[in-house]
Design a protein around this motif. Structure first.
Motif: not given
Length: 102
Positions: A70-78
């Motif tokens: 979840k964090r990795k995907l969120w960072n990519r979205l950011g």
């Protein structure tokens, strides 16, 4: 910096970046010092993208370490959405200095 997740080089013993102004004020009380002032560096141009990604990450929480998918995907979205994240005029940079007197 204090909202950065997975910033292992900014954790003790390397750097201690998670002191808030309230903590710096409390240090004065604990050690019977007079706090003369707390000064914050303005955010530097080269740190704006880091600032935006950190602010974006706050939406899902800011633990010290988070290796989840979840964090990795969120960072990519950011990184993709950083153009839409405003930087307030009063945003602090990386450095804070507290000045104390006996």
């Amino acid at each position: 910096m204090h909202y950065a997740v997975n910033g292992v080089l900014n954790m003790p013993p390397h750097h201690i970046t998670r002191y808030s102004d309230k903590t710096l004020q409390k240090i004065a009380e604990i050690f019977d010092l007079k706090l003369l002032g707390i000064y914050h560096e303005a955010i530097q141009k080269e740190h704006i993208d880091f600032y935006k990604s950190t602010i974006f990450g706050r939406i899902i929480g800011t633990p010290l370490v988070d290796r989840s998918l979840k964090r990795k995907l969120w960072n990519r979205l950011g990184k993709i959405c950083k153009w839409a994240i405003p930087v307030p005029k009063n945003a602090y940079g990386h450095t804070a200095v507290a000045i104390y007197a006996l």
